[in-house]
Structures are given as C-alpha cells and as structure tokens.
Design a protein around this motif. Structure first.
Motif, PDB file in Angstrom:
ATOM      1  N   ILE A 140      42.188  48.818  45.290  1.00 57.73           N
ATOM      2  CA  ILE A 140      41.688  47.455  45.176  1.00 57.73           C
ATOM      3  C   ILE A 140      40.373  47.321  45.910  1.00 57.73           C
ATOM      4  CG2 ILE A 140      42.151  45.039  45.719  1.00 57.73           C
ATOM      5  CD1 ILE A 140      45.155  45.768  45.539  1.00 57.73           C
ATOM      6  N   PHE A 141      39.382  46.804  45.200  1.00 55.01           N
ATOM      7  CA  PHE A 141      38.079  46.563  45.833  1.00 55.01           C
ATOM      8  C   PHE A 141      37.980  45.132  46.330  1.00 55.01           C
ATOM      9  CE2 PHE A 141      33.782  46.852  46.914  1.00 55.01           C
ATOM     10  CZ  PHE A 141      33.050  45.854  46.298  1.00 55.01           C
ATOM     11  N   LYS A 142      38.349  44.198  45.463  1.00 52.61           N
ATOM     12  CA  LYS A 142      38.214  42.790  45.842  1.00 52.61           C
ATOM     13  C   LYS A 142      39.203  41.951  45.048  1.00 52.61           C
ATOM     14  CE  LYS A 142      34.905  38.920  45.648  1.00 52.61           C
ATOM     15  NZ  LYS A 142      35.188  38.408  46.987  1.00 52.61           N
ATOM     16  N   ILE A 143      39.879  41.044  45.741  1.00 53.61           N
ATOM     17  CA  ILE A 143      40.788  40.114  45.084  1.00 53.61           C
ATOM     18  C   ILE A 143      40.133  38.742  45.047  1.00 53.61           C
ATOM     19  CG2 ILE A 143      43.027  38.995  45.137  1.00 53.61           C
ATOM     20  CD1 ILE A 143      44.161  41.418  46.537  1.00 53.61           C
ATOM     21  N   ASN A 144      39.940  38.221  43.853  1.00 56.31           N
ATOM     22  CA  ASN A 144      39.326  36.891  43.727  1.00 56.31           C
ATOM     23  C   ASN A 144      40.356  35.776  43.740  1.00 56.31           C
ATOM     24  OD1 ASN A 144      36.901  38.209  43.491  1.00 56.31           O
ATOM     25  ND2 ASN A 144      36.179  36.969  41.786  1.00 56.31           N
ATOM     26  N   ILE A 145      41.477  36.023  43.101  1.00 54.58           N
ATOM     27  CA  ILE A 145      42.518  35.001  43.003  1.00 54.58           C
ATOM     28  C   ILE A 145      43.878  35.682  43.119  1.00 54.58           C
ATOM     29  CG2 ILE A 145      43.578  33.214  41.558  1.00 54.58           C
ATOM     30  CD1 ILE A 145      40.917  32.988  40.043  1.00 54.58           C
ATOM     31  N   TYR A 190      43.797  38.277  40.175  1.00 52.61           N
ATOM     32  CA  TYR A 190      42.554  38.519  39.428  1.00 52.61           C
ATOM     33  C   TYR A 190      41.680  39.306  40.386  1.00 52.61           C
ATOM     34  CZ  TYR A 190      38.360  37.475  36.649  1.00 52.61           C
ATOM     35  OH  TYR A 190      37.224  37.555  35.885  1.00 52.61           O
ATOM     36  N   LEU A 191      41.589  40.614  40.127  1.00 50.67           N
ATOM     37  CA  LEU A 191      40.958  41.465  41.115  1.00 50.67           C
ATOM     38  C   LEU A 191      40.149  42.578  40.460  1.00 50.67           C
ATOM     39  CD1 LEU A 191      42.663  44.383  41.254  1.00 50.67           C
ATOM     40  CD2 LEU A 191      44.396  42.911  42.283  1.00 50.67           C
ATOM     41  N   ALA A 192      39.358  43.217  41.307  1.00 51.32           N
ATOM     42  CA  ALA A 192      38.551  44.350  40.866  1.00 51.32           C
ATOM     43  C   ALA A 192      39.039  45.608  41.541  1.00 51.32           C
ATOM     44  CB  ALA A 192      37.085  44.109  41.195  1.00 51.32           C
ATOM     45  N   ARG A 193      39.260  46.626  40.751  1.00 53.12           N
ATOM     46  CA  ARG A 193      39.553  47.942  41.307  1.00 53.12           C
ATOM     47  C   ARG A 193      38.243  48.602  41.708  1.00 53.12           C
ATOM     48  NH1 ARG A 193      42.198  50.880  36.517  1.00 53.12           N
ATOM     49  NH2 ARG A 193      42.056  52.639  37.958  1.00 53.12           N
ATOM     50  N   LEU A 194      38.320  49.581  42.569  1.00 56.25           N
ATOM     51  CA  LEU A 194      37.135  50.345  42.966  1.00 56.25           C
ATOM     52  C   LEU A 194      36.471  50.938  41.725  1.00 56.25           C
ATOM     53  CD1 LEU A 194      38.556  52.170  46.105  1.00 56.25           C
ATOM     54  CD2 LEU A 194      36.816  50.377  46.077  1.00 56.25           C
ATOM     55  N   TYR A 204      35.467  49.320  39.082  1.00 60.25           N
ATOM     56  CA  TYR A 204      35.761  48.598  37.849  1.00 60.25           C
ATOM     57  C   TYR A 204      35.504  47.109  38.032  1.00 60.25           C
ATOM     58  CZ  TYR A 204      38.137  52.867  36.364  1.00 60.25           C
ATOM     59  OH  TYR A 204      38.419  54.164  36.028  1.00 60.25           O
ATOM     60  N   GLY A 205      35.475  46.407  36.928  1.00 55.48           N
ATOM     61  CA  GLY A 205      35.276  44.970  36.985  1.00 55.48           C
ATOM     62  C   GLY A 205      36.571  44.217  37.231  1.00 55.48           C
ATOM     63  N   LEU A 206      36.482  42.885  37.183  1.00 55.41           N
ATOM     64  CA  LEU A 206      37.628  42.029  37.449  1.00 55.41           C
ATOM     65  C   LEU A 206      38.583  41.995  36.259  1.00 55.41           C
ATOM     66  CD1 LEU A 206      35.560  39.167  39.060  1.00 55.41           C
ATOM     67  CD2 LEU A 206      37.369  40.432  40.225  1.00 55.41           C
ATOM     68  N   HIS A 207      39.882  42.075  36.575  1.00 57.48           N
ATOM     69  CA  HIS A 207      40.896  42.015  35.525  1.00 57.48           C
ATOM     70  C   HIS A 207      42.109  41.266  36.034  1.00 57.48           C
ATOM     71  CE1 HIS A 207      38.986  44.694  32.623  1.00 57.48           C
ATOM     72  NE2 HIS A 207      38.615  45.442  33.648  1.00 57.48           N
ATOM     73  N   ASP A 208      42.938  40.819  35.092  1.00 59.88           N
ATOM     74  CA  ASP A 208      44.203  40.176  35.433  1.00 59.88           C
ATOM     75  C   ASP A 208      45.270  41.236  35.669  1.00 59.88           C
ATOM     76  OD1 ASP A 208      43.599  37.744  32.845  1.00 59.88           O
ATOM     77  OD2 ASP A 208      43.160  37.623  34.990  1.00 59.88           O
ATOM     78  N   TYR A 209      46.086  40.995  36.665  1.00 65.32           N
ATOM     79  CA  TYR A 209      47.230  41.868  36.936  1.00 65.32           C
ATOM     80  C   TYR A 209      48.453  40.991  37.189  1.00 65.32           C
ATOM     81  CZ  TYR A 209      43.950  45.731  37.427  1.00 65.32           C
ATOM     82  OH  TYR A 209      42.982  46.673  37.179  1.00 65.32           O
ATOM     83  N   TRP A 210      49.589  41.467  36.707  1.00 62.79           N
ATOM     84  CA  TRP A 210      50.837  40.724  36.837  1.00 62.79           C
ATOM     85  C   TRP A 210      51.904  41.609  37.463  1.00 62.79           C
ATOM     86  CZ3 TRP A 210      51.131  35.619  35.633  1.00 62.79           C
ATOM     87  CH2 TRP A 210      50.098  35.089  34.849  1.00 62.79           C
ATOM     88  N   GLY A 211      52.694  40.987  38.312  1.00 56.26           N
ATOM     89  CA  GLY A 211      53.841  41.674  38.854  1.00 56.26           C
ATOM     90  C   GLY A 211      55.062  41.419  37.993  1.00 56.26           C
ATOM     91  N   GLN A 212      56.142  42.096  38.326  1.00 60.28           N
ATOM     92  CA  GLN A 212      57.383  41.826  37.606  1.00 60.28           C
ATOM     93  C   GLN A 212      57.910  40.466  38.056  1.00 60.28           C
ATOM     94  OE1 GLN A 212      57.397  43.145  40.509  1.00 60.28           O
ATOM     95  NE2 GLN A 212      59.389  42.830  41.496  1.00 60.28           N
TER      96      GLN A 212
END
Length: 119
Positions: free
Chosen positions: A27-32, A97-101, A103-111
C-alpha cells in the motif's frame, strides 16, 4: 492488497459491536476507508467513511450511533456501533480507495462480516 474485516456477530437491540478492518499488502496511500452494508433484499449502501485528511461522513441512519476511526500508521479502521437496532442487521463490508506502490488508485473490498441485531 487485502482487506480483512472482523467483529460481526449477534447482539440484542440496544447493544454494541465493534467492527475492525485491516488493510495489508503493498500500500502506497489510502485515500478513503469506509464501511458499507447490505441488508436482506436491499442494495449495498454506505454506512460511514473517512477521507484522507480526517473528514468522516455518515449515513443518516447511523448518525449519532456509529463512530468510524482509522489508525493510519497501521492501515486499520474500526466502526464502533452503539444503540443497535434490528434494522442494522446486514452484512458489513470494509472498503478502501487506495494506491498500491507503483499503481494508481483503485477500489478494494474486504469480505463481509454479518451483523445481526435481535429484537
């Protein structure tokens, strides 16, 4: 990147639960970070979220009862749920809503984690 949610369960009306979510990976940065819920027969909807900088937003149906918080040093998030009502019964999903090292920002969901409030 993985989001691991925990803390759901069965509680009586008026009770409390605390949901937790941990984000891991490159994880590079978490926006939301936030929580959504899907009640039986309904669409998934926003419960609460925290936007980078600390501003939090709540759905009207949880204002004054739920509190969202994050620990940015650990990439974790919690949802303190008080004064629970039967209509809060739903599957709760952790969201980021975060950016991986690199990479750009994407949505991620947990279970999802089930919250059931008995009357």
């Amino acid at each position: 990147v993985q989001l691991q949610a925990s803390g759901g369960g069965l509680v009586q009306t008026g009770g409390s639960l605390r949901l937790s979510c941990a984000a891991s990976g490159s994880i590079f940065k978490i926006n939301i970070m936030g929580w959504y819920c899907r009640a039986p027969g309904k669409e998934r909807e926003l419960v609460a979220r925290i936007i980078s900088g600390g501003r939090s937003e709540y759905a009207d149906f949880v204002k004054g009862r739920f509190t969202i918080s994050t620990d940015n040093t650990k990439n974790t998030m919690s949802l303190q749920m008080n004064s629970l009502k039967p209509e809060d019964t739903a599957v709760y999903y952790c969201y980021a809503y975060l950016a991986r090292l690199g990479y750009g920002l994407h949505d991620y969901w947990g279970q999802g984690t089930q919250v059931t409030v008995s009357s």
